[in-house]
Design a protein around this motif. Sequence first.
Motif, PDB file in Angstrom:
ATOM      1  N   ALA A  97       0.849  -1.158   0.109  1.00  0.00           N
ATOM      2  CA  ALA A  97       0.025  -0.100  -0.044  1.00  0.00           C
ATOM      3  C   ALA A  97       0.736   1.167   0.060  1.00  0.00           C
ATOM      4  O   ALA A  97       0.572   2.194  -0.503  1.00  0.00           O
ATOM      5  CB  ALA A  97      -0.982  -0.052   1.425  1.00  0.00           C
ATOM      6  N   ALA A  98       1.868   1.487   0.724  1.00  0.00           N
ATOM      7  CA  ALA A  98       2.817   2.490   0.560  1.00  0.00           C
ATOM      8  C   ALA A  98       3.399   2.598  -0.901  1.00  0.00           C
ATOM      9  O   ALA A  98       3.610   3.821  -1.101  1.00  0.00           O
ATOM     10  CB  ALA A  98       4.010   2.118   1.702  1.00  0.00           C
ATOM     11  N   ARG A  99       3.624   1.459  -1.440  1.00  0.00           N
ATOM     12  CA  ARG A  99       4.513   1.486  -2.763  1.00  0.00           C
ATOM     13  C   ARG A  99       3.211   2.311  -3.709  1.00  0.00           C
ATOM     14  O   ARG A  99       3.590   2.992  -4.534  1.00  0.00           O
ATOM     15  CB  ARG A  99       4.728   0.131  -3.359  1.00  0.00           C
ATOM     16  N   ILE A 100       1.971   1.690  -3.652  1.00  0.00           N
ATOM     17  CA  ILE A 100       1.202   2.148  -4.876  1.00  0.00           C
ATOM     18  C   ILE A 100       0.238   3.271  -4.435  1.00  0.00           C
ATOM     19  O   ILE A 100      -0.370   3.900  -5.054  1.00  0.00           O
ATOM     20  CB  ILE A 100       0.093   0.953  -4.928  1.00  0.00           C
ATOM     21  N   ALA A 101       0.412   3.616  -3.137  1.00  0.00           N
ATOM     22  CA  ALA A 101      -0.221   4.904  -2.619  1.00  0.00           C
ATOM     23  C   ALA A 101       0.834   5.782  -1.774  1.00  0.00           C
ATOM     24  O   ALA A 101       1.688   6.287  -2.261  1.00  0.00           O
ATOM     25  CB  ALA A 101      -1.524   4.529  -1.883  1.00  0.00           C
ATOM     26  N   THR A 102       0.515   5.666  -0.590  1.00  0.00           N
ATOM     27  CA  THR A 102       1.267   6.449   0.440  1.00  0.00           C
ATOM     28  C   THR A 102       1.747   5.698   1.625  1.00  0.00           C
ATOM     29  O   THR A 102       1.025   4.700   1.969  1.00  0.00           O
ATOM     30  CB  THR A 102       0.534   7.874   1.029  1.00  0.00           C
ATOM     31  N   PRO A 103       2.767   6.178   2.440  1.00  0.00           N
ATOM     32  CA  PRO A 103       3.027   5.296   3.761  1.00  0.00           C
ATOM     33  C   PRO A 103       1.759   5.317   4.623  1.00  0.00           C
ATOM     34  O   PRO A 103       1.793   4.437   5.541  1.00  0.00           O
ATOM     35  CB  PRO A 103       4.233   6.202   4.322  1.00  0.00           C
ATOM     36  N   ALA A 104       0.999   6.549   4.725  1.00  0.00           N
ATOM     37  CA  ALA A 104       0.086   6.397   5.617  1.00  0.00           C
ATOM     38  C   ALA A 104      -1.020   5.390   5.227  1.00  0.00           C
ATOM     39  O   ALA A 104      -1.547   4.802   5.949  1.00  0.00           O
ATOM     40  CB  ALA A 104      -0.595   7.735   5.609  1.00  0.00           C
TER      41      ALA A 104
END
Length: 368
Positions: free
Chosen positions: A134-141
């Motif tokens: 999820a951090a890779r495709i969106a954001t660390p949050a």
Amino acid sequence: MMDADTMVLPRLGDAAVEDPWGEDRPRRATARAATAARRWRIAAWLLPAAVMGALGAARIAASAPSAGELATRRAVTSPWPGIGAALTGDEVALGPYHLLLRGWAALFGAADLALRVPSLLAMIGAAALVGALAARIATPAAGLAAGAILAVLPTSIRYAQEAQPYALAVFAAVLATWLLVPALDRPAPRRLVPYAGAVLLLGLCQPVALLLLAGHGWTVLAFRRRVAVRWLAAVLLGLLPVAALLAAGLRDGGHLASGVRPGAAVLAATPGDLFGVAALGGVLAGLALFSLPLRYAAAICTAWALVPALGMLALAQAVPVWSAVNLLFTVPAWAVLGGVALSRARAAGAVAVLALVALPAVAAQLPG
């Protein structure tokens, strides 16, 4: 000279002034921002892994063995049948897992706790990879929220505490999807070969979970058609050993997976069985709606969540394979979609939703 009136020079004896003109301030600010981003990316996988480890280990030795675990123990502790018989028993899907646990038991013993530890480790790895994905495709949050959702789901905790292959299949599904993203962006052999290895691991853990490849294939055809041939070659590389094993097992009278042909009552019960509490299925489905615009990043997990379920529904009309546990490998996709949605919300709202999701899991871990 008039220029001397406007020139600024540091005093030679003033050692405290390292950068009097402020030339390094943008560079230091950029370095601080990069360090903060790196820390957030580490937290996105490390904190979910820690939560999953804590919740999964909390009562791992408290419950009595289930019927499936008793079958696992019998298979692991029975006289050695030979590798062929071990891999092609009555249920083809369990052969590789039983073979793995035989080796594990030879090192660590066959007590209930020892046999459950591989499942715990697999779910810890899955929670970490969901956060990283999820951090890779969106954001660390989004990664932090997605990993936390997966870690606190009752079914995640349950199968982290059972000596059955489903937790390993969840890990393999997350690993395959995590490897797919960079492989599609830059389809070099050094990225496609590890993806093929993850496909092989998924097929060995739970053959019916290979329906994940239908979701991956939809993503490839919709967004990365130019790499479809190379993706298909990697899939075939991973599938060939699994296909040979399945063919041998089915020829000897084994069956692919346990399940039923779905009726209305079975389908209605699936969300509760899949997420532990039926209401959690509604919460995650509602969150997923905020992630459904079919941009590439969200579409990967949307296809992962929905396409295998539709494929299993179609397959179950001919072969009785439908069960919630056979769809467990799709739960991380719902967690990622939920995490992406929460990352767009206000912090207070996101924390409230996470608390709502966590409440059943925490309650289940309390001694009762």
